[in-house]
Write a protein that holds these residues in place. Structure first.
Motif, PDB file in Angstrom:
ATOM      1  N   ARG A   1       1.080  -1.253   0.451  1.00 31.26           N
ATOM      2  CA  ARG A   1       0.126  -0.049   0.142  1.00 31.26           C
ATOM      3  C   ARG A   1       1.221   0.988   0.430  1.00 31.26           C
ATOM      4  O   ARG A   1       0.143   1.918  -0.943  1.00 31.26           O
ATOM      5  CB  ARG A   1      -0.944  -0.344   1.246  1.00 31.26           C
ATOM      6  N   LYS A   2       2.071   1.136   0.466  1.00 30.19           N
ATOM      7  CA  LYS A   2       3.103   2.557   0.679  1.00 30.19           C
ATOM      8  C   LYS A   2       3.832   2.452  -0.550  1.00 30.19           C
ATOM      9  O   LYS A   2       4.191   2.969   0.009  1.00 30.19           O
ATOM     10  CB  LYS A   2       3.729   2.717   2.100  1.00 30.19           C
ATOM     11  N   GLY A   3       4.230   1.351  -1.246  1.00 23.20           N
ATOM     12  CA  GLY A   3       4.760   1.732  -2.487  1.00 23.20           C
ATOM     13  C   GLY A   3       6.190   1.704  -2.128  1.00 23.20           C
ATOM     14  O   GLY A   3       7.435   1.879  -2.751  1.00 23.20           O
ATOM     15  N   ARG A   4       6.816   0.518  -0.974  1.00 21.96           N
ATOM     16  CA  ARG A   4       7.357   0.062  -0.628  1.00 21.96           C
ATOM     17  C   ARG A   4       8.715  -0.362  -1.919  1.00 21.96           C
ATOM     18  O   ARG A   4       8.046  -1.055  -2.935  1.00 21.96           O
ATOM     19  CB  ARG A   4       8.233  -0.575   0.264  1.00 21.96           C
ATOM     20  N   ALA A   5      10.299  -0.807  -1.168  1.00 22.58           N
ATOM     21  CA  ALA A   5      10.260  -1.756  -2.526  1.00 22.58           C
ATOM     22  C   ALA A   5      10.507  -3.442  -2.776  1.00 22.58           C
ATOM     23  O   ALA A   5       9.805  -2.958  -1.535  1.00 22.58           O
ATOM     24  CB  ALA A   5      12.067  -1.068  -2.794  1.00 22.58           C
ATOM     25  N   VAL A   6      10.132  -3.663  -4.177  1.00 20.26           N
ATOM     26  CA  VAL A   6       9.837  -4.825  -4.295  1.00 20.26           C
ATOM     27  C   VAL A   6      12.037  -5.509  -5.260  1.00 20.26           C
ATOM     28  O   VAL A   6      11.506  -4.805  -6.502  1.00 20.26           O
ATOM     29  CB  VAL A   6       8.910  -4.802  -4.762  1.00 20.26           C
ATOM     30  N   LEU A   7      12.049  -6.028  -4.709  1.00 14.75           N
ATOM     31  CA  LEU A   7      13.603  -6.628  -5.314  1.00 14.75           C
ATOM     32  C   LEU A   7      13.582  -7.906  -5.562  1.00 14.75           C
ATOM     33  O   LEU A   7      13.791  -9.124  -4.542  1.00 14.75           O
ATOM     34  CB  LEU A   7      14.569  -6.158  -4.109  1.00 14.75           C
ATOM     35  N   LEU A   8      13.834  -8.402  -6.373  1.00 12.76           N
ATOM     36  CA  LEU A   8      14.367  -9.219  -7.199  1.00 12.76           C
ATOM     37  C   LEU A   8      15.524 -10.258  -7.642  1.00 12.76           C
ATOM     38  O   LEU A   8      15.580  -9.200  -8.944  1.00 12.76           O
ATOM     39  CB  LEU A   8      13.268  -9.860  -8.512  1.00 12.76           C
ATOM     40  N   TYR A   9      16.358 -10.634  -7.152  1.00 11.21           N
ATOM     41  CA  TYR A   9      18.168 -10.826  -7.469  1.00 11.21           C
ATOM     42  C   TYR A   9      18.239 -12.292  -8.016  1.00 11.21           C
ATOM     43  O   TYR A   9      17.925 -13.097  -7.545  1.00 11.21           O
ATOM     44  CB  TYR A   9      18.574 -10.801  -6.643  1.00 11.21           C
ATOM     45  N   ASP A  10      18.418 -12.475  -9.686  1.00 10.27           N
ATOM     46  CA  ASP A  10      18.183 -14.225  -9.905  1.00 10.27           C
ATOM     47  C   ASP A  10      20.192 -13.879 -10.349  1.00 10.27           C
ATOM     48  O   ASP A  10      20.629 -13.433 -11.399  1.00 10.27           O
ATOM     49  CB  ASP A  10      17.388 -14.056 -11.402  1.00 10.27           C
ATOM     50  N   THR A  11      20.248 -15.030  -9.567  1.00 10.59           N
ATOM     51  CA  THR A  11      22.040 -15.814 -10.145  1.00 10.59           C
ATOM     52  C   THR A  11      21.835 -16.643 -10.962  1.00 10.59           C
ATOM     53  O   THR A  11      23.069 -17.011 -11.132  1.00 10.59           O
ATOM     54  CB  THR A  11      22.449 -15.813  -8.902  1.00 10.59           C
ATOM     55  N   GLU A  12      20.692 -17.337 -11.655  1.00 11.26           N
ATOM     56  CA  GLU A  12      20.510 -18.689 -12.254  1.00 11.26           C
ATOM     57  C   GLU A  12      20.630 -17.968 -13.503  1.00 11.26           C
ATOM     58  O   GLU A  12      21.372 -19.249 -14.510  1.00 11.26           O
ATOM     59  CB  GLU A  12      20.237 -19.537 -11.690  1.00 11.26           C
ATOM     60  N   GLN A  13      18.894 -17.517 -13.888  1.00  8.38           N
ATOM     61  CA  GLN A  13      18.499 -17.487 -14.862  1.00  8.38           C
ATOM     62  C   GLN A  13      18.906 -16.663 -16.507  1.00  8.38           C
ATOM     63  O   GLN A  13      19.718 -15.438 -15.998  1.00  8.38           O
ATOM     64  CB  GLN A  13      16.651 -17.466 -14.868  1.00  8.38           C
ATOM     65  N   SER A  14      19.337 -17.101 -17.338  1.00 14.08           N
ATOM     66  CA  SER A  14      19.609 -15.947 -18.462  1.00 14.08           C
ATOM     67  C   SER A  14      18.587 -15.099 -18.370  1.00 14.08           C
ATOM     68  O   SER A  14      17.496 -14.653 -17.840  1.00 14.08           O
ATOM     69  CB  SER A  14      19.811 -16.691 -19.868  1.00 14.08           C
ATOM     70  N   GLU A  15      19.762 -13.421 -19.241  1.00 19.81           N
ATOM     71  CA  GLU A  15      18.519 -11.807 -19.385  1.00 19.81           C
ATOM     72  C   GLU A  15      17.709 -12.314 -19.609  1.00 19.81           C
ATOM     73  O   GLU A  15      16.258 -11.354 -19.289  1.00 19.81           O
ATOM     74  CB  GLU A  15      19.734 -11.190 -19.986  1.00 19.81           C
ATOM     75  N   GLN A  16      17.633 -13.208 -20.991  1.00 24.60           N
ATOM     76  CA  GLN A  16      16.227 -12.881 -21.791  1.00 24.60           C
ATOM     77  C   GLN A  16      15.335 -14.254 -21.088  1.00 24.60           C
ATOM     78  O   GLN A  16      13.909 -13.340 -21.114  1.00 24.60           O
ATOM     79  CB  GLN A  16      16.963 -14.003 -23.079  1.00 24.60           C
ATOM     80  N   GLN A  17      15.767 -14.855 -20.553  1.00 25.82           N
ATOM     81  CA  GLN A  17      14.092 -15.722 -19.439  1.00 25.82           C
ATOM     82  C   GLN A  17      13.991 -15.292 -18.009  1.00 25.82           C
ATOM     83  O   GLN A  17      13.135 -14.934 -18.349  1.00 25.82           O
ATOM     84  CB  GLN A  17      15.305 -17.345 -18.855  1.00 25.82           C
ATOM     85  N   LEU A  18      15.198 -14.003 -17.716  1.00 24.20           N
ATOM     86  CA  LEU A  18      14.172 -13.891 -16.415  1.00 24.20           C
ATOM     87  C   LEU A  18      13.338 -12.428 -17.120  1.00 24.20           C
ATOM     88  O   LEU A  18      12.932 -11.767 -16.292  1.00 24.20           O
ATOM     89  CB  LEU A  18      15.831 -12.725 -16.239  1.00 24.20           C
ATOM     90  N   HIS A  19      13.633 -11.525 -18.587  1.00 25.02           N
ATOM     91  CA  HIS A  19      12.845 -10.965 -18.759  1.00 25.02           C
ATOM     92  C   HIS A  19      11.345 -11.298 -19.520  1.00 25.02           C
ATOM     93  O   HIS A  19      10.249 -10.488 -18.307  1.00 25.02           O
ATOM     94  CB  HIS A  19      13.692 -10.039 -20.277  1.00 25.02           C
ATOM     95  N   LYS A  20      11.882 -12.393 -19.559  1.00 26.77           N
ATOM     96  CA  LYS A  20      10.332 -13.630 -19.853  1.00 26.77           C
ATOM     97  C   LYS A  20       9.237 -14.003 -18.352  1.00 26.77           C
ATOM     98  O   LYS A  20       8.537 -13.532 -18.242  1.00 26.77           O
ATOM     99  CB  LYS A  20      10.121 -14.876 -20.373  1.00 26.77           C
ATOM    100  N   ASN A  21      10.058 -14.198 -17.867  1.00 29.96           N
ATOM    101  CA  ASN A  21      10.128 -14.533 -16.003  1.00 29.96           C
ATOM    102  C   ASN A  21       8.914 -13.032 -15.633  1.00 29.96           C
ATOM    103  O   ASN A  21       8.049 -13.035 -14.680  1.00 29.96           O
ATOM    104  CB  ASN A  21      10.925 -14.559 -15.149  1.00 29.96           C
ATOM    105  N   THR A  22       9.810 -11.387 -15.544  1.00 25.24           N
ATOM    106  CA  THR A  22       8.892 -10.531 -15.091  1.00 25.24           C
ATOM    107  C   THR A  22       7.851  -9.720 -16.346  1.00 25.24           C
ATOM    108  O   THR A  22       6.514 -10.400 -15.435  1.00 25.24           O
ATOM    109  CB  THR A  22      10.044  -9.786 -16.011  1.00 25.24           C
ATOM    110  N   GLY A  23       7.568 -10.118 -17.220  1.00 26.09           N
ATOM    111  CA  GLY A  23       6.407 -10.502 -18.178  1.00 26.09           C
ATOM    112  C   GLY A  23       5.062 -10.829 -17.587  1.00 26.09           C
ATOM    113  O   GLY A  23       4.368 -10.514 -17.202  1.00 26.09           O
ATOM    114  N   ARG A  24       5.675 -12.046 -17.007  1.00 28.75           N
ATOM    115  CA  ARG A  24       4.546 -13.364 -16.510  1.00 28.75           C
ATOM    116  C   ARG A  24       4.350 -12.780 -15.479  1.00 28.75           C
ATOM    117  O   ARG A  24       3.141 -12.356 -14.864  1.00 28.75           O
ATOM    118  CB  ARG A  24       4.939 -14.614 -16.492  1.00 28.75           C
TER     119      ARG A  24
END
Length: 338
Positions: A183-206
């Motif tokens: 509700r307060k718009g606080r930070a949401v952080l996702l750090y991925d150390t395994e997947q490629s940039e392309q795969q992470l981009h697809k996951n972000t879209g999902r």
């Protein structure tokens, strides 16, 4: 009974104690009032070298009562008698406490922030991730998510992130859990150390589609850390968390997908303990929930290495994601809920 060059050490210290307490002797340490007069400072809390030496004398007589104090004559005891000079037990204890404050000042100052004040209870931690009425991940805690290869761990954590970027209650499908609205718009952080940039981009879209969004909110930050060395990744996480905490007025949820890739070896006990301690510390400092994803040992049901053991010990809950008999379906099981 110790002797050095034929001279009994107990006799030596017995004489030295008498000399530093005897006014007029070259070794006389003086009184606290003497030091105040010399310094021209009447501050009753100021510590002098004399304070330390006086306390050392007290300790010496305390620990060697039988060897030194009990061997003094009455006249000798009168010379060393602090109370004979008109001082009280409280004043003596005050001197000793001043010594301890001098010796342990830095530690006590740091420890003060950890002290429980019963009259002022801490702020109640908010449950960020729940299943029914059961909290799985709350502020100041770690939520461990584990499973084998290809079981759907990344998809599950994406659902948690989707819930964390919703600013009000909705009926969105978050795979069986409820995530406290941001509700307060606080930070949401996702750090991925395994997947490629392309795969992470697809996951972000999902995850955006699951949250009913077309664009990323400004407080959502998603990072592909595969291009960084292991030693750089943890530093990047720590420093970016600090920045986004102040930029967005707090951190709502953090996901580290592939926590084992923050250290060189998951079986290194020292590295593993230090890493999980740091993650737990960050969750406490920023009053957030950190979801840490780690693999099972291949062909087993045990979390990976010393890292898994330490994570299992510190986590508030452990969720296991496994494939069902139907390979298109994954099952989420709670292995531990504190």
């Amino acid at each position: 009974d110790l002797r050095v060059c034929g001279y009994p050490c107990a006799e030596y210290y017995k004489n030295q104690v008498l000399r530093v307490c005897t006014k007029g002797d070259p070794l006389y340490v003086g009184t606290y009032e003497d030091q105040q007069r010399i310094a021209g400072d009447g501050d009753p809390f100021r510590t002098f070298q004399q304070t330390v030496e006086t306390c050392a004398l007290v300790i010496c007589l305390w620990v060697s009562k039988r060897q030194i104090w009990d061997t003094y004559t009455k006249a000798e005891k009168d010379v060393t008698d602090y109370f004979k000079a008109g001082h009280t037990r409280e004043e003596l204890m005050g001197l000793f406490l001043k010594l301890l404050d001098t010796l342990y000042g830095d530690t006590l100052a740091m420890l003060k922030s950890c002290e429980i004040d019963y009259d002022h209870p801490p702020e109640q931690a908010v449950a960020i991730v729940t299943a029914g009425d059961v909290p799985l991940g709350s502020e100041e805690n770690i939520l461990c998510i584990t499973g084998g290869e290809g079981t759907g761990k990344s998809n599950y954590t994406a659902a948690l992130v989707a819930g964390a970027i919703m600013e009000r209650e909705t009926d969105a499908d978050l795979l069986g859990v409820r995530v406290e609205p941001n509700r307060k718009g606080r930070a949401v952080l996702l750090y991925d150390t395994e997947q490629s940039e392309q795969q992470l981009h697809k996951n972000t879209g999902r995850l955006l589609r699951r949250a009913g969004r077309e664009r990323m909110p400004e407080y959502l930050h998603v990072y592909c850390l595969t291009g960084m060395s292991r030693s750089e990744r943890l530093t990047a996480i720590v420093q970016s968390m600090d920045r986004y905490h102040y930029l967005h007025g707090g951190i709502h949820l953090v996901v580290i997908d592939g926590v084992a890739d923050l250290i060189r070896c998951a079986n290194d006990e020292a590295e593993s303990v230090a890493l999980i301690d740091e993650i737990y510390r960050l969750a406490g400092i920023y009053r957030t929930c950190i979801a840490a994803v780690v693999h099972f040992v291949p062909n087993g049901l045990k979390l990976r290495g010393h890292l898994g053991s330490e994570l299992q010990r510190k986590s508030a809950a452990i969720l296991s994601i496994e494939k069902d008999e139907n390979p298109e379906v994954s099952v989420v099981k709670a292995l531990k809920v504190r």
